[in-house]
Design a protein around this motif. Structure first.
Motif: not given
Length: 213
Positions: A62-77
């Motif tokens: 699908e050409g989608v990366e996965v990156i962990r971030t320091n923002r609040g919240g859960d998982i989003t696209y």
């Protein structure tokens, strides 16, 4: 600032530099607007990884990366056709993160209202909704009382990519994700949406900021 289309990690680095500049008072409060290449971002909420549904092979296809971030919240696209707003602003005069989140919600509600959609908050849920359909996500972080990250408004985004996650922890029984294009049944001019977002943010921000104390 309008950064056009960016990779998420590159935008994160540029945003981080803006945060440093704002902390040091080398820039004033700033709103960045951009669209990202397809990416799932995993926030700080515990268990967020469990809401990623696609395996590595599907992600590559699908050409989608996965990156962990320091923002609040859960998982989003994030992806093309979604307008992401990164306000890099000082909360020092009014150290109230919850009130700031309500401000971002109001910016989105007003923007959608001006463009013909009656959006609202939803009790117990994050983001902005059109009934049971979520049209915008919000997730922020703060460093030395400078806020960054921000909001993502689904304009002409590929809704199929949301099938790879449980977006922001929304179970199927809680609702679905939508876009402005889906609601109107037509392509929506992103430049018009950016213009209204810009105007609404800069109308509400000075009033909110001036309520310090």
């Amino acid at each position: 600032m309008d950064w056009g289309r960016t990779r998420y990690d590159a935008a994160w680095r540029m945003q981080d530099e803006l945060v440093t500049q704002r902390i040091e008072n080398r820039i004033t409060d700033t709103l960045v607007l951009t669209e990202h290449d397809p990416v799932f971002t995993i926030g700080m909420r515990g268990g967020a990884e469990g809401n990623l549904l696609w395996d590595e092979a599907r992600l590559r296809a699908e050409g989608v990366e996965v990156i962990r971030t320091n923002r609040g919240g859960d998982i989003t696209y994030h992806g093309p056709g979604q307008i992401v707003g990164y306000p890099v602003v000082s909360l020092a005069p009014r150290k109230d993160l919850h009130a700031y989140l309500r401000l971002l919600e109001q910016v989105l509600i007003n923007t959608l209202g001006n463009l013909g959609l009656a959006a609202a908050r939803r009790p117990g849920k994050t983001g902005i909704w059109l009934g049971p359909r979520k049209v915008a996500a919000i997730g922020v972080a703060v460093r030395r009382w400078v806020a960054y990250h921000g909001f993502a408004l689904n304009v002409n985004v590929n809704l199929g990519h949301f099938g790879g996650i449980v977006p922001c922890g929304i179970a199927a029984s809680d609702g679905t994700v939508t876009s402005m294009q889906s609601e109107f049944g037509r392509y929506v001019d992103p430049d018009e949406v950016k213009r209204v977002l810009h105007d609404e943010f800069w109308q509400l921000w000075p009033r909110w900021h001036d309520q310090a104390g």
